[in-house]
Design an enzyme around this catalytic site. Sequence first.
Site, PDB file in Angstrom:
ATOM      1  N   GLU A 188      84.757  47.584  54.772  1.00  0.00           N
ATOM      2  CA  GLU A 188      84.040  46.425  54.223  1.00  0.00           C
ATOM      3  C   GLU A 188      82.599  46.803  53.883  1.00  0.00           C
ATOM      4  OE1 GLU A 188      84.115  43.518  53.122  1.00  0.00           O
ATOM      5  OE2 GLU A 188      85.888  42.445  53.813  1.00  0.00           O
ATOM      6  N   ARG A 205      81.545  34.687  64.257  1.00  0.00           N
ATOM      7  CA  ARG A 205      81.001  36.027  64.024  1.00  0.00           C
ATOM      8  C   ARG A 205      80.567  36.116  62.580  1.00  0.00           C
ATOM      9  NH1 ARG A 205      83.861  39.216  60.711  1.00  0.00           N
ATOM     10  NH2 ARG A 205      86.139  39.071  60.580  1.00  0.00           N
ATOM     11  N   ASN A 225      80.392  37.843  58.891  1.00  0.00           N
ATOM     12  CA  ASN A 225      81.366  38.524  58.048  1.00  0.00           C
ATOM     13  C   ASN A 225      80.606  39.264  56.953  1.00  0.00           C
ATOM     14  OD1 ASN A 225      84.152  39.035  57.736  1.00  0.00           O
ATOM     15  ND2 ASN A 225      84.158  37.860  55.867  1.00  0.00           N
ATOM     16  N   GLU A 265      89.517  34.832  63.929  1.00  0.00           N
ATOM     17  CA  GLU A 265      90.860  34.789  63.362  1.00  0.00           C
ATOM     18  C   GLU A 265      91.922  34.961  64.446  1.00  0.00           C
ATOM     19  OE1 GLU A 265      90.574  37.375  59.402  1.00  0.00           O
ATOM     20  OE2 GLU A 265      89.460  38.103  61.115  1.00  0.00           O
ATOM     21  N   ASN A 317      82.449  35.177  52.522  1.00  0.00           N
ATOM     22  CA  ASN A 317      82.683  36.515  51.992  1.00  0.00           C
ATOM     23  C   ASN A 317      81.697  36.880  50.888  1.00  0.00           C
ATOM     24  OD1 ASN A 317      84.422  38.692  52.792  1.00  0.00           O
ATOM     25  ND2 ASN A 317      86.044  37.184  52.962  1.00  0.00           N
ATOM     26  N   ASP A 375      87.752  38.184  48.070  1.00  0.00           N
ATOM     27  CA  ASP A 375      87.059  38.765  49.225  1.00  0.00           C
ATOM     28  C   ASP A 375      85.637  39.160  48.820  1.00  0.00           C
ATOM     29  OD1 ASP A 375      86.406  40.186  51.590  1.00  0.00           O
ATOM     30  OD2 ASP A 375      88.480  40.728  51.915  1.00  0.00           O
TER      31      ASP A 375
END
Length: 328
Positions: A25, A111, A113, A144, A178, A233
């Site tokens: 990521e 959290r 991202n 998640e 995202n 995303d």
Amino acid sequence: MCMYYVHEIVMRVSVVSTRRSVVGEGPHWDERSQTLLHVDLFAGDVCRLEPRTQDTRAIHLDHEFVTLAVPYASNPRHLLVTTGTEVRRLQWDTGETEILVEVDKGEKRTRFNDGKCDSTGRLWAGEEFRFPTVQCCPGTMGLESSPAKVDLGQGSLFSLDPNSLTVSKQVENLNLSNGMAWSSDNRLMFFIDSVPGKLYVFDCDVETGVLSNQRTLVDFTVSHEYQDCGIPDGMTVDIEGKLWVACYNGSCVVRIDPARGNLLQKIEFPVSNITSCCFGGPNYDELYVTSALLGLTGEQRKHQQLAGAVFKVADLGVKGFAPACFRR
């Protein structure tokens, strides 16, 4: 190496990493070292890829989630990283970190991202809600129970002033924060909330960091031309102002016209879970694309042996911008 013909442009897609990330990521091209920074989110690793050699050096942080890494403008060996709900400074040469700020402390299981810096050097980071068994990315999101399955409405989008280290909550009631990008004149900010599959646009005052007039540009769940593109995303923007969106469980990156929201191009990859993208290379004419192993069955991994790799797309016919660093 694969070759794709899109609108009479021949693009070359190749693999540029020997490492396979659980969840690659947050790609960020570091112009000063000509390397690609990214994270392996669930592994807790901050990675620096040398595309010429395909070698990756990683620093492991003893935290549940590491979700972004952005260099300091003043010193490229210092990185701003997010771990859980903390924003930290990482010294690349020693691996030492120190906490700068923390959001949602003791309030809920969230959290960070995805996230990145705007042209002023201000950090924007989203969160998601999380369950104890899994992980997420900056804005924040709920934890998640499995990939892209979160407790809805628990995430927020924050900004962090680089001078005062003051945190401002910009948007609430998000699900899985995202991709982010800005128009070249900085008057618009684009933002993806992945679970509803929506690409939003805001009016943006980049000097004050104030967002307004939120509206939906693309809804991936209802638009016919995006029906096979999976979940939006990570995102970047090119010098023509067009958006490039990585599609998780869609095996592709799509180029979108922000004026009308229509799909202009689609680049396909030999793996399902495409996570994010950024422009890089000496001339910013290469698109670097991260991917993930997470969520694949054993049978799927047999057929997707490149899952988790970093890909490079060359000969796109368009360039991107140099990414902004944390101005501190």
